[in-house]
Design an enzyme around this catalytic site. Sequence first.
Site, PDB file in Angstrom:
ATOM      1  N   CYS A  71      17.910  24.911  63.888  1.00 15.41           N
ATOM      2  CA  CYS A  71      17.309  25.706  64.973  1.00 15.41           C
ATOM      3  C   CYS A  71      15.782  25.725  64.899  1.00 15.41           C
ATOM      4  O   CYS A  71      15.098  25.423  65.882  1.00 15.41           O
ATOM      5  CB  CYS A  71      17.874  27.112  65.007  1.00 15.41           C
ATOM      6  N   HIS A 121      18.059  32.958  63.483  1.00 17.99           N
ATOM      7  CA  HIS A 121      18.187  31.854  64.454  1.00 17.99           C
ATOM      8  C   HIS A 121      17.057  31.950  65.467  1.00 17.99           C
ATOM      9  O   HIS A 121      16.559  33.042  65.756  1.00 17.99           O
ATOM     10  CB  HIS A 121      19.548  31.953  65.157  1.00 17.99           C
ATOM     11  N   HIS A 133      18.642  25.218  72.025  1.00 18.90           N
ATOM     12  CA  HIS A 133      18.709  25.460  70.590  1.00 18.90           C
ATOM     13  C   HIS A 133      19.653  24.471  69.909  1.00 18.90           C
ATOM     14  O   HIS A 133      20.415  23.760  70.557  1.00 18.90           O
ATOM     15  CB  HIS A 133      19.133  26.904  70.306  1.00 18.90           C
TER      16      HIS A 133
END
Length: 157
Positions: A71, A121, A133
Amino acid sequence: MTASVLNHAPSRRWRAGVTTALTVAAFAGSTLLASSPADAATIEAKALNIAASKHGDPYRYGAAGPNRFDCSGLTYYSFKHAGKSLPRTAQAQYNSVQHISKAALRPGDLVFFHSGGSVYHVGIYAGGGRIWHAPYTGSYVKLEKIWTSAVWYGRIR
C-alpha cells in the site's frame, strides 16, 4: 505471480483504457483545480494517474514498484514519479502530511486506515468515496470504495 492473481488481474491493454477513463472520471467532478495551487494540483493529478496506471499490478509486501506494490509502496512510487517525495511506510507518510478533514478531501489526497492510534493502510483518494490502493497479499492494485469510517485524511505539502 500466483494463478489467482493472474486470473483476476486485468490485461495491460484493457488496463490502459480503463485507467484513463477512471482517472478522467475522478477528476471531472472534482474541484481540484479550482481549489488548490496549480503546482499542488499537478502533483496530485500526476500521482493519481500514476497509481491508476498500475491497476492490476500484484501486491507484494515491502514492494515499491515498478510492477509490484504494497500500500505505502504504491503511494510512495506514485508521488515520487509525480515529483514529490514521501517517506516509505504508511505511518511515516501520515506523520509527514498535512492532516485534513473529510470535508476538505479531494482527489489526489491520501486516505489512511487506522486502528486506535496506528496507521495500517494507505491509498490515494480518487473521488466518489474510492481509493487506488494495493490491498493485501493475493490481490492487486485496484480502485475500491472506502470500506470503513476508521480513516484519516492527509494532503501532501
